[in-house]
Write a protein that holds these residues in place. Structure first.
Motif, PDB file in Angstrom:
ATOM      1  N   GLY A 128      10.040  -8.132 -35.459  1.00  0.00           N
ATOM      2  CA  GLY A 128      10.647  -9.205 -34.695  1.00  0.00           C
ATOM      3  C   GLY A 128      11.575 -10.002 -35.601  1.00  0.00           C
ATOM      4  N   GLU A 129      12.585 -10.638 -35.011  1.00  0.00           N
ATOM      5  CA  GLU A 129      13.591 -11.316 -35.825  1.00  0.00           C
ATOM      6  C   GLU A 129      13.005 -12.448 -36.657  1.00  0.00           C
ATOM      7  OE1 GLU A 129      17.741 -13.858 -35.470  1.00  0.00           O
ATOM      8  OE2 GLU A 129      16.922 -12.889 -33.678  1.00  0.00           O
ATOM      9  N   ALA A 130      12.148 -13.255 -36.049  1.00  0.00           N
ATOM     10  CA  ALA A 130      11.636 -14.428 -36.763  1.00  0.00           C
ATOM     11  C   ALA A 130      10.875 -14.023 -38.024  1.00  0.00           C
ATOM     12  CB  ALA A 130      10.733 -15.247 -35.847  1.00  0.00           C
ATOM     13  N   MET A 131       9.992 -13.028 -37.905  1.00  0.00           N
ATOM     14  CA  MET A 131       9.250 -12.560 -39.069  1.00  0.00           C
ATOM     15  C   MET A 131      10.179 -11.869 -40.071  1.00  0.00           C
ATOM     16  SD  MET A 131       6.044 -13.330 -39.022  1.00  0.00           S
ATOM     17  CE  MET A 131       4.638 -13.713 -37.971  1.00  0.00           C
ATOM     18  N   ALA A 132      11.096 -11.050 -39.570  1.00  0.00           N
ATOM     19  CA  ALA A 132      11.980 -10.306 -40.464  1.00  0.00           C
ATOM     20  C   ALA A 132      12.819 -11.235 -41.318  1.00  0.00           C
ATOM     21  CB  ALA A 132      12.876  -9.376 -39.661  1.00  0.00           C
ATOM     22  N   PRO A 151      17.379  -1.699 -37.702  1.00  0.00           N
ATOM     23  CA  PRO A 151      16.872  -1.691 -36.329  1.00  0.00           C
ATOM     24  C   PRO A 151      15.364  -1.437 -36.243  1.00  0.00           C
ATOM     25  CG  PRO A 151      18.896  -0.419 -36.480  1.00  0.00           C
ATOM     26  CD  PRO A 151      18.493  -0.750 -37.878  1.00  0.00           C
ATOM     27  N   TYR A 152      14.859  -0.620 -37.145  1.00  0.00           N
ATOM     28  CA  TYR A 152      13.436  -0.269 -37.102  1.00  0.00           C
ATOM     29  C   TYR A 152      12.583  -1.398 -37.684  1.00  0.00           C
ATOM     30  CZ  TYR A 152      16.044   3.972 -36.494  1.00  0.00           C
ATOM     31  OH  TYR A 152      16.961   4.887 -36.034  1.00  0.00           O
ATOM     32  N   VAL A 153      13.090  -2.039 -38.728  1.00  0.00           N
ATOM     33  CA  VAL A 153      12.384  -3.176 -39.316  1.00  0.00           C
ATOM     34  C   VAL A 153      12.325  -4.329 -38.316  1.00  0.00           C
ATOM     35  CG1 VAL A 153      12.445  -4.908 -41.148  1.00  0.00           C
ATOM     36  CG2 VAL A 153      12.983  -2.522 -41.682  1.00  0.00           C
ATOM     37  N   LEU A 154      13.453  -4.624 -37.664  1.00  0.00           N
ATOM     38  CA  LEU A 154      13.482  -5.707 -36.677  1.00  0.00           C
ATOM     39  C   LEU A 154      12.620  -5.378 -35.464  1.00  0.00           C
ATOM     40  CD1 LEU A 154      15.166  -8.441 -36.749  1.00  0.00           C
ATOM     41  CD2 LEU A 154      15.743  -6.773 -38.506  1.00  0.00           C
ATOM     42  N   SER A 155      12.620  -4.107 -35.062  1.00  0.00           N
ATOM     43  CA  SER A 155      11.778  -3.700 -33.935  1.00  0.00           C
ATOM     44  C   SER A 155      10.308  -3.888 -34.256  1.00  0.00           C
ATOM     45  CB  SER A 155      12.062  -2.234 -33.581  1.00  0.00           C
ATOM     46  OG  SER A 155      11.246  -1.795 -32.515  1.00  0.00           O
ATOM     47  N   ARG A 156       9.932  -3.592 -35.479  1.00  0.00           N
ATOM     48  CA  ARG A 156       8.543  -3.706 -35.891  1.00  0.00           C
ATOM     49  C   ARG A 156       8.128  -5.162 -36.101  1.00  0.00           C
ATOM     50  NH1 ARG A 156       4.845  -0.392 -38.061  1.00  0.00           N
ATOM     51  NH2 ARG A 156       5.532   0.808 -36.265  1.00  0.00           N
ATOM     52  N   VAL A 176       9.108   3.034 -38.955  1.00  0.00           N
ATOM     53  CA  VAL A 176       9.248   4.050 -37.908  1.00  0.00           C
ATOM     54  C   VAL A 176       7.902   4.680 -37.549  1.00  0.00           C
ATOM     55  CG1 VAL A 176      11.639   4.573 -38.521  1.00  0.00           C
ATOM     56  CG2 VAL A 176       9.798   5.949 -39.510  1.00  0.00           C
ATOM     57  N   CYS A 177       6.865   4.337 -38.301  1.00  0.00           N
ATOM     58  CA  CYS A 177       5.529   4.831 -37.971  1.00  0.00           C
ATOM     59  C   CYS A 177       4.982   4.051 -36.765  1.00  0.00           C
ATOM     60  CB  CYS A 177       4.577   4.675 -39.153  1.00  0.00           C
ATOM     61  SG  CYS A 177       5.004   5.700 -40.583  1.00  0.00           S
ATOM     62  N   ASP A 178       4.190   4.714 -35.945  1.00  0.00           N
ATOM     63  CA  ASP A 178       3.562   4.023 -34.814  1.00  0.00           C
ATOM     64  C   ASP A 178       2.508   3.047 -35.299  1.00  0.00           C
ATOM     65  OD1 ASP A 178       4.974   5.426 -32.668  1.00  0.00           O
ATOM     66  OD2 ASP A 178       3.946   7.179 -33.467  1.00  0.00           O
ATOM     67  N   VAL A 179       1.865   3.387 -36.389  1.00  0.00           N
ATOM     68  CA  VAL A 179       0.935   2.472 -37.041  1.00  0.00           C
ATOM     69  C   VAL A 179       0.959   2.803 -38.526  1.00  0.00           C
ATOM     70  CG1 VAL A 179      -1.044   4.002 -36.652  1.00  0.00           C
ATOM     71  CG2 VAL A 179      -1.442   1.588 -37.088  1.00  0.00           C
ATOM     72  N   VAL A 238      16.596  -1.953 -28.103  1.00  0.00           N
ATOM     73  CA  VAL A 238      17.508  -0.821 -27.991  1.00  0.00           C
ATOM     74  C   VAL A 238      17.946  -0.352 -29.382  1.00  0.00           C
ATOM     75  CG1 VAL A 238      19.767  -0.063 -27.158  1.00  0.00           C
ATOM     76  CG2 VAL A 238      18.331  -1.546 -25.726  1.00  0.00           C
ATOM     77  N   ILE A 239      17.722   0.940 -29.648  1.00  0.00           N
ATOM     78  CA  ILE A 239      18.244   1.566 -30.865  1.00  0.00           C
ATOM     79  C   ILE A 239      18.986   2.819 -30.411  1.00  0.00           C
ATOM     80  CG2 ILE A 239      17.737   2.474 -33.156  1.00  0.00           C
ATOM     81  CD1 ILE A 239      15.101   0.970 -33.109  1.00  0.00           C
ATOM     82  N   ASP A 240      20.233   2.619 -29.978  1.00  0.00           N
ATOM     83  CA  ASP A 240      21.026   3.721 -29.430  1.00  0.00           C
ATOM     84  C   ASP A 240      22.163   4.067 -30.397  1.00  0.00           C
ATOM     85  OD1 ASP A 240      22.772   1.608 -29.146  1.00  0.00           O
ATOM     86  OD2 ASP A 240      22.743   1.605 -26.943  1.00  0.00           O
ATOM     87  N   ASP A 241      23.062   4.957 -29.945  1.00  0.00           N
ATOM     88  CA  ASP A 241      24.141   5.407 -30.822  1.00  0.00           C
ATOM     89  C   ASP A 241      25.019   4.249 -31.283  1.00  0.00           C
ATOM     90  OD1 ASP A 241      23.236   7.992 -30.608  1.00  0.00           O
ATOM     91  OD2 ASP A 241      24.724   8.602 -29.109  1.00  0.00           O
ATOM     92  N   ALA A 242      25.248   3.287 -30.393  1.00  0.00           N
ATOM     93  CA  ALA A 242      26.105   2.160 -30.760  1.00  0.00           C
ATOM     94  C   ALA A 242      25.470   1.325 -31.871  1.00  0.00           C
ATOM     95  CB  ALA A 242      26.377   1.290 -29.534  1.00  0.00           C
ATOM     96  N   VAL A 243      24.163   1.081 -31.757  1.00  0.00           N
ATOM     97  CA  VAL A 243      23.457   0.320 -32.791  1.00  0.00           C
ATOM     98  C   VAL A 243      23.468   1.087 -34.109  1.00  0.00           C
ATOM     99  CG1 VAL A 243      21.193  -0.545 -33.488  1.00  0.00           C
ATOM    100  CG2 VAL A 243      22.015  -0.949 -31.166  1.00  0.00           C
ATOM    101  N   ILE A 244      23.176   2.367 -34.026  1.00  0.00           N
ATOM    102  CA  ILE A 244      23.145   3.191 -35.238  1.00  0.00           C
ATOM    103  C   ILE A 244      24.519   3.246 -35.903  1.00  0.00           C
ATOM    104  CG2 ILE A 244      22.846   5.559 -36.076  1.00  0.00           C
ATOM    105  CD1 ILE A 244      20.551   5.794 -33.994  1.00  0.00           C
TER     106      ILE A 244
END
Length: 261
Positions: A156-160, A149-154, A121-124, A222-228
């Motif tokens: 990407g799916e392939a790396m995660a 959601p935050y790990v995948l956002s950071r 969740v950190c910007d860097v 997208v990390i919205d209420d539905a995802v959470i």
């Protein structure tokens, strides 16, 4: 506000250091810390004197993930309580992720499970080159649900998918390759590397920085209420399952769970 599990120190430039402060537990996230993280994120977000936030941990580790005692409590709780506690964790992560201030991670020692989520969740995030990381949940019969959601956002799916399910530990250089860390530096250089990330923001318009961060978040995954809500359901389902009971029970009894060879 006074916190039991966190420290906040703001210098005369408006740089606030938010410190996870359970060093005797390697800064594992207890129920109290989860509540306080959301409160601190909201307080820092609304404090106009704060320009940049640095997230770090006291002692030897950045964050060992979720406190196992807290997890045991959730497995023994009724379903409604489980959902409430899981939502508190999800809301704390989202409050940090959407903070309208630059959030810079300063990582030392270890970052496991929820600690990887905190880095995400950190910007860097800057880590020492001896840092060990891992999404260790599946060893306990759990999954990286609310942090997912935050790990995948950071990453990407392939790396995660290289590390998301295996609970494999990895070092700082691989964390850089995976995208979790911006850079890994010797421990003596950690503060200077963090300062190098802070300095440019002090020459920027705070409102513009906040709007740019919000735009980046809007254009990203997208990390919205539905995802959470979905991640909360997945975490609660694990807490209710036999694998988590066996895995966490084995940890406390210092035995191997039945699936471990």
């Amino acid at each position: 506000m006074t916190y039991e599990t966190l420290g906040i120190d703001t210098d005369d430039r408006g740089v606030a250091t938010l410190t996870l402060n359970r060093p005797d537990k390697h800064n594992a996230m207890s129920g109290q810390m989860i509540v306080e993280l959301k409160q601190a994120a909201e307080a820092l977000s609304s404090d106009e004197s704060v320009r940049v936030v640095v997230l770090t941990g006291a002692g030897k580790s950045f964050c060992a993930g979720g406190d196992l005692g807290w997890m045991q409590e959730q497995m023994a709780a009724d379903p409604d309580t489980r959902f409430v506690e899981a939502r508190k964790l999800a809301e704390a992560l989202q409050a940090l992720n959407t903070m309208p201030k630059p959030l810079i991670g300063r990582l030392q020692g270890n970052a496991f499970g929820g600690g990887v989520g905190m880095a995400s969740v950190c910007d860097v995030a800057i880590g020492v080159d001896s840092l060990t990381m891992g999404l260790t949940e599946t060893k306990l019969g759990l999954i990286p649900a609310t942090i997912g959601p935050y790990v995948l956002s950071r990453m990407g799916e392939a790396m995660a998918r290289r590390v998301f399910m295996s609970a494999r530990l990895f070092k700082a250089p691989e964390a850089v390759t995976l995208g979790l860390l911006a850079k890994a530096v010797p421990s003596d250089d950690l503060d200077a590397a963090v300062e190098a990330e802070i300095k440019p923001y002090l020459a920027c318009a705070p409102g513009a920085v906040a709007r740019a961060k919000a735009l980046a978040r809007k254009l990203g995954p997208v990390i919205d209420d539905a995802v959470i809500d979905h991640t909360i359901g997945e975490l609660v389902a694990c807490w209710e399952g036999q694998e988590a009971k066996d895995g966490i029970g084995a940890f406390f009894s210092k035995e191997k769970p039945k699936w471990a060879s």
